[in-house]
Design an enzyme around this catalytic site. Structure first.
Site, mmCIF file in Angstrom:
data_model
loop_
_atom_site.group_PDB
_atom_site.id
_atom_site.type_symbol
_atom_site.label_atom_id
_atom_site.label_comp_id
_atom_site.label_asym_id
_atom_site.label_seq_id
_atom_site.Cartn_x
_atom_site.Cartn_y
_atom_site.Cartn_z
ATOM 1 N N LYS A 201 -4.524 -12.094 -21.687
ATOM 2 C CA LYS A 201 -5.569 -12.214 -21.448
ATOM 3 C C LYS A 201 -5.902 -14.218 -20.910
ATOM 4 O O LYS A 201 -5.568 -14.574 -21.718
ATOM 5 C CB LYS A 201 -6.436 -12.231 -23.369
ATOM 6 C CG LYS A 201 -7.393 -13.015 -23.168
ATOM 7 C CD LYS A 201 -8.251 -13.385 -24.640
ATOM 8 C CE LYS A 201 -8.686 -14.879 -24.839
ATOM 9 N NZ LYS A 201 -9.258 -15.164 -24.032
ATOM 10 N N GLY A 254 -2.545 -22.473 -26.867
ATOM 11 C CA GLY A 254 -3.597 -23.087 -27.479
ATOM 12 C C GLY A 254 -4.109 -24.122 -28.229
ATOM 13 O O GLY A 254 -2.804 -24.290 -28.645
ATOM 14 N N SER A 255 -4.535 -23.826 -28.539
ATOM 15 C CA SER A 255 -4.759 -25.543 -29.668
ATOM 16 C C SER A 255 -4.330 -24.716 -31.415
ATOM 17 O O SER A 255 -4.099 -23.412 -31.731
ATOM 18 C CB SER A 255 -6.513 -25.115 -30.169
ATOM 19 O OG SER A 255 -7.136 -24.673 -30.646
ATOM 20 N N THR A 256 -3.810 -25.567 -32.097
ATOM 21 C CA THR A 256 -3.340 -25.980 -33.195
ATOM 22 C C THR A 256 -3.806 -24.524 -34.767
ATOM 23 O O THR A 256 -3.622 -23.772 -35.151
ATOM 24 C CB THR A 256 -3.027 -26.866 -33.937
ATOM 25 O OG1 THR A 256 -1.676 -26.886 -32.918
ATOM 26 C CG2 THR A 256 -2.605 -26.339 -35.131
ATOM 27 N N GLY A 259 -4.200 -21.071 -32.767
ATOM 28 C CA GLY A 259 -3.180 -20.295 -33.437
ATOM 29 C C GLY A 259 -2.692 -20.410 -34.830
ATOM 30 O O GLY A 259 -2.790 -19.430 -35.064
ATOM 31 N N GLU A 276 2.319 -21.664 -28.827
ATOM 32 C CA GLU A 276 2.720 -22.840 -28.660
ATOM 33 C C GLU A 276 1.447 -23.624 -28.200
ATOM 34 O O GLU A 276 0.353 -22.798 -27.771
ATOM 35 C CB GLU A 276 2.988 -22.683 -26.653
ATOM 36 C CG GLU A 276 4.531 -21.693 -26.541
ATOM 37 C CD GLU A 276 5.586 -22.721 -26.486
ATOM 38 O OE1 GLU A 276 5.431 -23.544 -26.471
ATOM 39 O OE2 GLU A 276 6.544 -21.534 -26.508
ATOM 40 N N CYS A 310 -0.848 -29.614 -22.379
ATOM 41 C CA CYS A 310 0.127 -30.161 -24.280
ATOM 42 C C CYS A 310 0.345 -30.999 -24.263
ATOM 43 O O CYS A 310 0.368 -31.367 -25.290
ATOM 44 C CB CYS A 310 0.416 -28.195 -24.727
ATOM 45 S SG CYS A 310 1.795 -28.086 -23.540
ATOM 46 N N GLU A 410 -5.250 -34.447 -31.260
ATOM 47 C CA GLU A 410 -5.343 -34.564 -29.810
ATOM 48 C C GLU A 410 -6.557 -34.705 -29.122
ATOM 49 O O GLU A 410 -7.271 -34.050 -29.630
ATOM 50 C CB GLU A 410 -4.512 -32.687 -29.161
ATOM 51 C CG GLU A 410 -4.541 -32.481 -28.034
ATOM 52 C CD GLU A 410 -4.234 -31.266 -27.902
ATOM 53 O OE1 GLU A 410 -4.654 -30.621 -28.654
ATOM 54 O OE2 GLU A 410 -2.860 -31.322 -27.119
HETATM 55 P P1 NAD Z 1 -8.341 -22.728 -27.629
HETATM 56 O O1 NAD Z 1 -7.261 -23.279 -28.845
HETATM 57 O O2 NAD Z 1 -8.937 -22.707 -27.696
HETATM 58 O O3 NAD Z 1 -7.365 -21.306 -26.254
HETATM 59 C C1 NAD Z 1 -6.698 -20.841 -26.324
HETATM 60 C C2 NAD Z 1 -7.225 -19.003 -26.248
HETATM 61 O O4 NAD Z 1 -7.127 -18.163 -27.621
HETATM 62 C C3 NAD Z 1 -7.921 -18.957 -25.326
HETATM 63 O O5 NAD Z 1 -7.703 -17.702 -24.905
HETATM 64 C C4 NAD Z 1 -9.559 -17.952 -26.171
HETATM 65 O O6 NAD Z 1 -10.011 -17.161 -25.536
HETATM 66 C C5 NAD Z 1 -8.390 -17.819 -26.933
HETATM 67 N N1 NAD Z 1 -9.075 -17.588 -28.320
HETATM 68 C C6 NAD Z 1 -9.995 -18.207 -29.018
HETATM 69 N N2 NAD Z 1 -10.469 -18.029 -29.964
HETATM 70 C C7 NAD Z 1 -9.438 -16.466 -30.233
HETATM 71 C C8 NAD Z 1 -9.327 -16.111 -31.531
HETATM 72 N N3 NAD Z 1 -9.799 -16.313 -32.440
HETATM 73 N N4 NAD Z 1 -8.807 -15.073 -31.479
HETATM 74 C C9 NAD Z 1 -8.139 -14.420 -30.448
HETATM 75 N N5 NAD Z 1 -7.962 -15.381 -29.239
HETATM 76 C C10 NAD Z 1 -8.739 -16.535 -29.613
HETATM 77 O O7 NAD Z 1 -6.810 -23.661 -25.919
HETATM 78 P P2 NAD Z 1 -7.910 -24.259 -24.609
HETATM 79 O O8 NAD Z 1 -8.587 -25.266 -25.152
HETATM 80 O O9 NAD Z 1 -8.290 -22.826 -23.829
HETATM 81 O O10 NAD Z 1 -6.612 -25.028 -24.295
HETATM 82 C C11 NAD Z 1 -6.242 -25.883 -24.893
HETATM 83 C C12 NAD Z 1 -5.180 -26.145 -25.869
HETATM 84 O O11 NAD Z 1 -3.944 -25.524 -25.187
HETATM 85 C C13 NAD Z 1 -4.921 -27.561 -26.183
HETATM 86 O O12 NAD Z 1 -4.795 -27.975 -27.996
HETATM 87 C C14 NAD Z 1 -3.342 -27.592 -25.393
HETATM 88 O O13 NAD Z 1 -2.249 -28.592 -26.330
HETATM 89 C C15 NAD Z 1 -2.976 -26.214 -25.709
HETATM 90 N N6 NAD Z 1 -2.157 -25.801 -25.037
HETATM 91 C C16 NAD Z 1 -0.241 -25.651 -25.524
HETATM 92 C C17 NAD Z 1 0.606 -25.584 -24.217
HETATM 93 C C18 NAD Z 1 1.855 -25.402 -25.068
HETATM 94 O O14 NAD Z 1 2.485 -24.865 -23.735
HETATM 95 N N7 NAD Z 1 2.192 -26.432 -26.199
HETATM 96 C C19 NAD Z 1 0.275 -25.339 -23.024
HETATM 97 C C20 NAD Z 1 -1.232 -25.353 -22.973
HETATM 98 C C21 NAD Z 1 -2.423 -26.243 -23.907
#
Ligand code: NAD
Length: 525
Positions: A201, A254-256, A259, A276, A310, A410
């Site tokens: 996704k 994605g975000s903490t 996560g 991650e 990130c 962050e």
């Molecule tokens: P986000 O957590 O909002 O979304 C990440 C993904 O999760 C998206 O595809 C989103 O649609 C999905 N999502 C959202 N709610 C969900 C739910 N309830 N159930 C399942 N999936 C859901 O993050 P973002 O705003 O897309 O990205 C930015 C964040 O990602 C930042 O915190 C960044 O640090 C982190 N990030 C981490 C890494 C790493 O390797 N550590 C790499 C890139 C980005």
């Protein structure tokens, strides 16, 4: 492997797409999801707009819950079918073929990635896309991953053991919006190498390159169902993936905050989860550092992709004796960074990908200022970036205290927070004071000392006199609230497996007599 394509005086979208990629005009095309080897229109049609200037790029189908379940069905059936009989070499051959296909269209991928995310075309062309291709090549070529190994059982010398790295089954992969192509590669390639099937996704904000990848996957020879790509929202597609019993593992980036939700949902069906997550990564500058080099590296660490990475080095922790000189060198470079249309190959400042993110950055900086943080330098972008685009000026702040949200959370934007130290232990403790632990930079000429300090930093990656350099062979991931599990390298590959131990005894032995004798005495024979 880096490529350089000359696209000077690039005229955004109107003519250059045709000049650069010939007849291909993806803007007229509806981008569909890829389910069971077919392109699916099941879901909601939405228009994707570019953060570069707010113009529409193309329409995309955001997958529904129903098509996500179909994707999981097909991944499950493909895994239960002949896919599980394939060898590592066969799967690597398919990955290799895929890498060649993408390479042929790498300019097109770079254009899509930039117009969709707002990252500079320069970065997509020279970094994100070629790096992603070389990472597929790594998984296609590595011989580090072995399906099985023999072991001896020291307690039972007459027996033999085989430990297999079996696939997990159906992997659900959820990616963020900031580096969509790399994310798709980092999830698909190791999952396939290890024999899994996958439902990916991409973020609904930036699905274009992943959906383009689906087209190339469809022509590469992967059996239907082995790779499914469903772009959609977290609530609809993400939740469905996390709560379906047939998905054995969720690989989430994605975000903490999200996560945590993913882990909670996945716990209901006891899925394996790798996370991650976010970071607030420090860049430590010791007094003996090469300050010219460090100044460039620190800017690269925070302002690449306008800080939307990130592991962005968002905290500068500098020795008080070199602070002033370093900041002066940094601001001189910052003044020269080229602002403009990110689709121009000369532009060096990326847009902010989403409107929500732009507001979040502004709000955090305003709140910090209200609490006493001071803006040391802010680049003026007025008049130099496209109208109606999403931009935040590169900013350096100081006067940060532990209580300020801007100092500990962050920001995920082009904002560098500066603080200073007077001795090494203080620097290490400041670096480790964050709840996050994704990455760190360390700038010094004394490599022996750097290794000593680096080994005390609570982070998954410590760059010494470098930043952001990723190697497919090196595991990356987070300590503390930056995640659990690793991506890339052998450690990242093994995340997609579960071990099976075959204990082999070829003949009855004394061992059996003693062991079975615990419950079966001789006179029962
Ligand atoms: P986000 O957590 O909002 O979304 C990440 C993904 O999760 C998206 O595809 C989103 O649609 C999905 N999502 C959202 N709610 C969900 C739910 N309830 N159930 C399942 N999936 C859901 O993050 P973002 O705003 O897309 O990205 C930015 C964040 O990602 C930042 O915190 C960044 O640090 C982190 N990030 C981490 C890494 C790493 O390797 N550590 C790499 C890139 C980005």
């Amino acid at each position: 492997m880096l490529i350089y394509v000359q696209v000077l005086n690039y005229n955004y979208l109107s003519s250059v797409f045709n000049v650069l990629i010939g007849a291909v005009n993806f803007m007229d095309e509806l981008m569909k999801n890829y389910v069971d080897g077919e392109f699916s229109e099941e879901g909601k049609r939405v228009t994707i707009r570019s953060p570069v200037d707010g113009n529409p790029i193309t329409d995309v189908i955001l997958a529904s819950k129903r098509s996500t379940i179909e994707a999981i069905d097909s991944a499950y059936n493909a895994f239960k079918g002949s896919w599980s009989e394939t060898t590592i070499r066969e799967r690597q051959a398919l990955l290799s073929k895929l890498a060649i296909k993408i390479q042929e269209k790498s300019n097109e991928y770079a254009l899509m990635e930039s117009v969709n995310t707002g990252k500079t075309l320069r970065q997509s062309m020279l970094m994100d896309i070629p790096l992603g291709i070389s990472h597929i090549e790594y998984f296609a070529g590595t011989d580090e991953f072995r399906f099985s190994r023999e072991i001896i059982h020291p307690e039972y010398p007459d027996t033999k053991g085989i430990v297999q790295n079996a696939p997990m089954g159906v992997v659900g992969a959820i990616a963020p919006w900031n580096v969509p192509f790399l994310m798709a590669v980092w999830k698909i390639a190791p999952a396939i190498l290890t024999g899994n099937t996958i439902v990916l996704k991409p973020s609904h904000h930036t699905p274009l390159t992943a959906l383009e990848l689906a087209k190339d996957i469809s022509e590469t020879g992967f059996p239907p169902g082995v790779i499914n790509i469903v772009a959609g929202t977290g609530n609809e597609v993400g939740n469905t993936i996390c709560s379906d019993d047939r998905v054995s593992m969720v690989s989430f980036t994605g975000s903490t905050a999200t996560g945590k939700k993913v882990m909670a949902m996945a716990s209901e069906s006891l899925k394996k989860v790798t996370l991650e997550l976010g970071g607030k990564s420090p860049n430590i500058v010791l007094p003996d550092a090469d300050l010219d080099h460090a100044a460039k590296g620190i800017l690269f660490g925070i302002f690449l992709n306008s800080g939307q990475l990130c592991e962005s080095g968002s905290r500068l922790i500098v020795h008080s004796s070199v602070r002033e000189t370093l900041i002066k060198k940094m601001t001189e470079h910052l003044k020269r960074m080229k602002a403009g249309n990110p689709m121009d190959m000369e532009t060096e400042i990326s847009a902010i990908t989403t409107e929500d993110q732009l507001h979040k950055i502004g709000d955090l900086v305003n709140e910090g200022e209200g609490q006493g943080a001071r803006i040391l330098y802010q680049r003026d972008l007025e008049g130099s970036v496209p109208e109606n685009g999403l931009y935040f000026p590169p900013t350096i702040i100081d006067g940060i205290t532990d209580e300020m949200v801007v100092g500990k959370e962050e920001i995920f934007g082009p904002v560098l927070a500066v603080s200073e130290f007077n001795n090494q232990d203080e620097a290490v403790s400041m670096a480790n004071s964050s709840k996050y632990g994704l990455a760190s930079g360390l700038w010094t000429r004394d490599i022996k000392n750097a290794i000593t300090i680096g080994s005390k930093i609570e982070a998954g990656t410590v760059w010494i006199n470098e930043y952001h350099m990723l190697s497919a062979a090196a595991p990356r991931g987070g300590f503390k609230k930056s995640g659990t599990g690793r991506e890339l390298g052998l450690e990242g590959i093994l995340e997609y497996t579960q071990t099976r131990h075959l204990f082999i005894n070829q003949k009855e032995s004394d061992l059996d007599r003693v062991a079975y004798g615990l419950i079966i005495s001789d006179d029962q024979d």
